[in-house]
Scaffold this motif. Structure first.
Motif, PDB file in Angstrom:
ATOM      1  N   SER A  64       0.828  -1.205   0.000  1.00 57.76           N
ATOM      2  CA  SER A  64       0.000   0.000   0.000  1.00 57.76           C
ATOM      3  C   SER A  64       0.857   1.249   0.000  1.00 57.76           C
ATOM      4  O   SER A  64       1.811   1.363   0.770  1.00 57.76           O
ATOM      5  CB  SER A  64      -0.910   0.000   1.233  1.00 57.76           C
ATOM      6  OG  SER A  64      -1.791  -1.107   1.188  1.00 57.76           O
ATOM      7  N   GLU A  65       0.510   2.202  -0.834  1.00 53.25           N
ATOM      8  CA  GLU A  65       1.230   3.478  -0.970  1.00 53.25           C
ATOM      9  C   GLU A  65       0.225   4.556  -1.378  1.00 53.25           C
ATOM     10  O   GLU A  65      -0.935   4.262  -1.640  1.00 53.25           O
ATOM     11  CB  GLU A  65       2.323   3.350  -2.041  1.00 53.25           C
ATOM     12  CG  GLU A  65       3.752   3.475  -1.505  1.00 53.25           C
ATOM     13  CD  GLU A  65       4.150   4.920  -1.226  1.00 53.25           C
ATOM     14  OE1 GLU A  65       3.291   5.806  -1.147  1.00 53.25           O
ATOM     15  OE2 GLU A  65       5.363   5.147  -1.064  1.00 53.25           O
ATOM     16  N   GLY A  66       0.720   5.783  -1.385  1.00 52.46           N
ATOM     17  CA  GLY A  66      -0.050   6.879  -1.962  1.00 52.46           C
ATOM     18  C   GLY A  66      -1.408   7.149  -1.356  1.00 52.46           C
ATOM     19  O   GLY A  66      -2.373   7.390  -2.085  1.00 52.46           O
TER      20      GLY A  66
ATOM     21  N   THR B 176       0.027   2.965 -10.171  1.00 55.80           N
ATOM     22  CA  THR B 176       0.083   4.287  -9.533  1.00 55.80           C
ATOM     23  C   THR B 176       0.772   4.187  -8.179  1.00 55.80           C
ATOM     24  O   THR B 176       0.804   3.134  -7.551  1.00 55.80           O
ATOM     25  CB  THR B 176      -1.316   4.898  -9.339  1.00 55.80           C
ATOM     26  OG1 THR B 176      -2.067   4.084  -8.435  1.00 55.80           O
ATOM     27  CG2 THR B 176      -2.040   5.045 -10.659  1.00 55.80           C
ATOM     28  N   ASN B 177       1.320   5.330  -7.744  1.00 57.65           N
ATOM     29  CA  ASN B 177       2.013   5.387  -6.459  1.00 57.65           C
ATOM     30  C   ASN B 177       1.470   6.583  -5.678  1.00 57.65           C
ATOM     31  O   ASN B 177       0.300   6.613  -5.348  1.00 57.65           O
ATOM     32  CB  ASN B 177       3.528   5.420  -6.698  1.00 57.65           C
ATOM     33  CG  ASN B 177       4.321   5.141  -5.432  1.00 57.65           C
ATOM     34  OD1 ASN B 177       3.858   5.379  -4.316  1.00 57.65           O
ATOM     35  ND2 ASN B 177       5.530   4.641  -5.588  1.00 57.65           N
ATOM     36  N   GLY B 178       2.298   7.602  -5.408  1.00 54.96           N
ATOM     37  CA  GLY B 178       1.864   8.728  -4.591  1.00 54.96           C
ATOM     38  C   GLY B 178       0.871   9.627  -5.317  1.00 54.96           C
ATOM     39  O   GLY B 178       0.857   9.698  -6.540  1.00 54.96           O
TER      40      GLY B 178
ATOM     41  N   PRO C   4       8.006   8.127 -11.636  1.00 50.47           N
ATOM     42  CA  PRO C   4       7.631   9.080 -10.585  1.00 50.47           C
ATOM     43  C   PRO C   4       6.959   8.374  -9.408  1.00 50.47           C
ATOM     44  O   PRO C   4       6.139   7.480  -9.596  1.00 50.47           O
ATOM     45  CB  PRO C   4       6.684  10.035 -11.315  1.00 50.47           C
ATOM     46  CG  PRO C   4       7.227  10.052 -12.709  1.00 50.47           C
ATOM     47  CD  PRO C   4       7.638   8.622 -12.971  1.00 50.47           C
ATOM     48  N   ASN C   5       7.367   8.802  -8.197  1.00 55.53           N
ATOM     49  CA  ASN C   5       7.028   8.040  -6.997  1.00 55.53           C
ATOM     50  C   ASN C   5       6.085   8.802  -6.080  1.00 55.53           C
ATOM     51  O   ASN C   5       5.106   8.253  -5.595  1.00 55.53           O
ATOM     52  CB  ASN C   5       8.330   7.696  -6.260  1.00 55.53           C
ATOM     53  CG  ASN C   5       8.138   6.728  -5.127  1.00 55.53           C
ATOM     54  OD1 ASN C   5       7.514   7.061  -4.129  1.00 55.53           O
ATOM     55  ND2 ASN C   5       8.676   5.514  -5.271  1.00 55.53           N
ATOM     56  N   ASP C   6       6.411  10.073  -5.828  1.00 53.09           N
ATOM     57  CA  ASP C   6       5.583  10.841  -4.906  1.00 53.09           C
ATOM     58  C   ASP C   6       5.539  12.285  -5.378  1.00 53.09           C
ATOM     59  O   ASP C   6       6.469  12.755  -6.052  1.00 53.09           O
ATOM     60  CB  ASP C   6       6.136  10.743  -3.486  1.00 53.09           C
ATOM     61  CG  ASP C   6       5.024  10.721  -2.444  1.00 53.09           C
ATOM     62  OD1 ASP C   6       3.884  11.100  -2.781  1.00 53.09           O
ATOM     63  OD2 ASP C   6       5.293  10.341  -1.299  1.00 53.09           O
ATOM     64  N   VAL C   7       4.476  12.999  -4.994  1.00 56.92           N
ATOM     65  CA  VAL C   7       4.197  14.294  -5.615  1.00 56.92           C
ATOM     66  C   VAL C   7       3.545  15.230  -4.610  1.00 56.92           C
ATOM     67  O   VAL C   7       2.758  14.792  -3.763  1.00 56.92           O
ATOM     68  CB  VAL C   7       3.289  14.087  -6.862  1.00 56.92           C
ATOM     69  CG1 VAL C   7       1.976  13.415  -6.490  1.00 56.92           C
ATOM     70  CG2 VAL C   7       3.046  15.380  -7.601  1.00 56.92           C
TER      71      VAL C   7
ATOM     72  N   PRO D 278      15.600   9.498  -4.553  1.00 58.35           N
ATOM     73  CA  PRO D 278      14.641  10.349  -3.844  1.00 58.35           C
ATOM     74  C   PRO D 278      13.243   9.735  -3.896  1.00 58.35           C
ATOM     75  O   PRO D 278      12.845   9.188  -4.922  1.00 58.35           O
ATOM     76  CB  PRO D 278      14.703  11.670  -4.611  1.00 58.35           C
ATOM     77  CG  PRO D 278      15.196  11.313  -5.966  1.00 58.35           C
ATOM     78  CD  PRO D 278      16.122  10.145  -5.769  1.00 58.35           C
ATOM     79  N   ASN D 279      12.518   9.825  -2.767  1.00 59.66           N
ATOM     80  CA  ASN D 279      11.261   9.090  -2.687  1.00 59.66           C
ATOM     81  C   ASN D 279      10.127   9.990  -2.171  1.00 59.66           C
ATOM     82  O   ASN D 279       9.410  10.599  -2.947  1.00 59.66           O
ATOM     83  CB  ASN D 279      11.476   7.859  -1.809  1.00 59.66           C
ATOM     84  CG  ASN D 279      10.397   6.830  -1.963  1.00 59.66           C
ATOM     85  OD1 ASN D 279       9.236   7.159  -2.086  1.00 59.66           O
ATOM     86  ND2 ASN D 279      10.772   5.551  -1.942  1.00 59.66           N
ATOM     87  N   GLY D 280       9.980  10.127  -0.844  1.00 63.59           N
ATOM     88  CA  GLY D 280       8.933  11.002  -0.322  1.00 63.59           C
ATOM     89  C   GLY D 280       9.375  12.454  -0.355  1.00 63.59           C
ATOM     90  O   GLY D 280      10.575  12.745  -0.350  1.00 63.59           O
TER      91      GLY D 280
ATOM     92  N   SER E  26      12.217   6.124   5.415  1.00 63.15           N
ATOM     93  CA  SER E  26      11.153   7.099   5.211  1.00 63.15           C
ATOM     94  C   SER E  26      10.756   7.032   3.744  1.00 63.15           C
ATOM     95  O   SER E  26      11.391   7.630   2.886  1.00 63.15           O
ATOM     96  CB  SER E  26      11.648   8.498   5.564  1.00 63.15           C
ATOM     97  OG  SER E  26      10.690   9.449   5.136  1.00 63.15           O
ATOM     98  N   ASP E  27       9.711   6.267   3.465  1.00 60.78           N
ATOM     99  CA  ASP E  27       9.231   6.152   2.084  1.00 60.78           C
ATOM    100  C   ASP E  27       8.420   7.402   1.748  1.00 60.78           C
ATOM    101  O   ASP E  27       8.646   8.055   0.729  1.00 60.78           O
ATOM    102  CB  ASP E  27       8.396   4.875   1.962  1.00 60.78           C
ATOM    103  CG  ASP E  27       8.018   4.522   0.537  1.00 60.78           C
ATOM    104  OD1 ASP E  27       7.865   5.441  -0.283  1.00 60.78           O
ATOM    105  OD2 ASP E  27       7.860   3.328   0.246  1.00 60.78           O
ATOM    106  N   GLY E  28       7.480   7.747   2.632  1.00 55.99           N
ATOM    107  CA  GLY E  28       6.662   8.935   2.411  1.00 55.99           C
ATOM    108  C   GLY E  28       6.363   9.622   3.717  1.00 55.99           C
ATOM    109  O   GLY E  28       6.414   9.004   4.785  1.00 55.99           O
TER     110      GLY E  28
HETATM  111 MG    MG Z   1       7.208   6.356  -2.043  1.00 54.76          MG
END
Ligand code: MG
Length: 308
Positions: free
Chosen positions: A38-40, A80-82, A125-128, A183-185, A234-236
């Motif tokens: 689970s993410e985003g 999809t992610n973030g 792209p991972n997080d926004v 880079p992630n969160g 720290s992912d997000g």
């Molecule tokens: Mg992430």
């Protein structure tokens, strides 16, 4: 499934209660389970649901925090992610499979916002986040092209893993942070003078640390390690109105002061990937953790635009 309370071992740090960041008796609740990773998570003010990504399941899920079954919002979503909300209330989200940042309208129509930099495809792209001026900042690590469960195999066409700034009005895409491994969160400080970005590369001496980048005129003028996360990474994360960082970690949620010192932890029985604030008054914390989404009441609110 409907909510269930978490058993022994799930009590938040007393320091969070003593500091008034959690109300007395705050309890972690599991809202739904059955996802793969689970993410985003995103609070959807229009429907009163929490939306999130099950990345390996290639689907977008939702749950009503007040009870009710897990709802499959869409399938075959290209990993999809973030995600976050823009000023119009549309969902801005990252797609590993399309290697893009995209817009999903209220009726489910998906439009690609950006998928190339200098003619080369983005990684995944991972997080926004959306800044107050409406521009879009996102991270571009390689996980969607290196991890078969999370996208499609591919190459790093521009060579690095950058943090980008996209202006949806002009269509301009600029690389702002170019010296991080993966880079992630990401999230802004309350005055948007600092952009916090986590790095989840396992090749680093400090995997999972959060770096602070001081910005002037849209450029990084100074950068330092703000916090080290242990265990896990720290992912997000999100930043509250007082500049505290609420971040995912291997053992739950860690709360980091604006000075970088840890203020306390909320244990979660599954590895946490990401979280968001929401609920009717914006003070509920929703936590995406491996197979499940959890919630806990707080006394704080997200500082970012798009948050409830
Ligand atoms: Mg992430």
């Amino acid at each position: 499934m409907s909510e269930s309370r978490i058993g022994a071992g799930g009590l938040p740090s007393s320091t969070l209660l003593d500091a008034g960041l959690l109300p007395p008796g705050a309890e972690l609740r599991r809202l739904a389970t059955g996802a793969t990773w689970s993410e985003g998570p995103l609070w959807m003010p229009g429907t009163g649901r929490v939306r999130w990504s099950d990345i390996p399941g290639d689907r977008i899920l939702e749950v009503d925090p007040d009870g009710g079954d897990l709802v499959v919002h869409r399938t075959a979503v290209e990993f999809t992610n973030g995600r976050t909300l823009d000023a119009s209330g549309a969902v801005v989200q990252c797609s590993h499979g399309r290697r893009s940042v995209e817009l999903e309208s209220a009726d489910g129509e998906v439009t690609t916002l950006v998928d190339r930099w200098q003619g080369r495809r983005l990684n995944s792209p991972n997080d926004v986040v959306v800044a107050r001026d409406g521009t879009i900042w996102f991270t571009d690590p390689p996980y969607g092209i290196t991890q078969p469960r999370e996208g499609h195999p591919g190459t790093r066409e521009y060579g690095g893993c950058h943090v980008f700034h996209f202006d949806p009005v002009s269509g301009t895409l600029d690389a702002i942070v170019t010296d991080m491994e993966e880079p992630n969160g990401l999230a802004f400080s309350p005055d948007e003078g600092i952009l916090y970005v986590s790095d989840t590369s396992q090749g680093l001496p400090d995997p999972g640390h959060i770096r602070a980048h001081r910005l002037e005129g849209g450029r990084v003028v100074e950068s330092w390690i703000h916090a080290r996360i242990d265990p896990g990474v720290s992912d997000g994360f999100r930043v509250d109105t007082e500049g505290r960082i609420w971040t995912s970690a291997g053992d739950g949620v860690h709360v980091i002061g604006s000075d970088g010192r840890e203020l306390g932890r909320i244990p979660v029985p599954e590895v946490v990937a990401n979280l968001c604030f929401g609920g009717a008054d914006g003070r509920d914390l929703f936590i995406a953790a491996t197979t499940s989404v959890y919630a806990i009441r707080t006394t704080v609110r997200d500082v970012a635009r798009g948050a409830a």
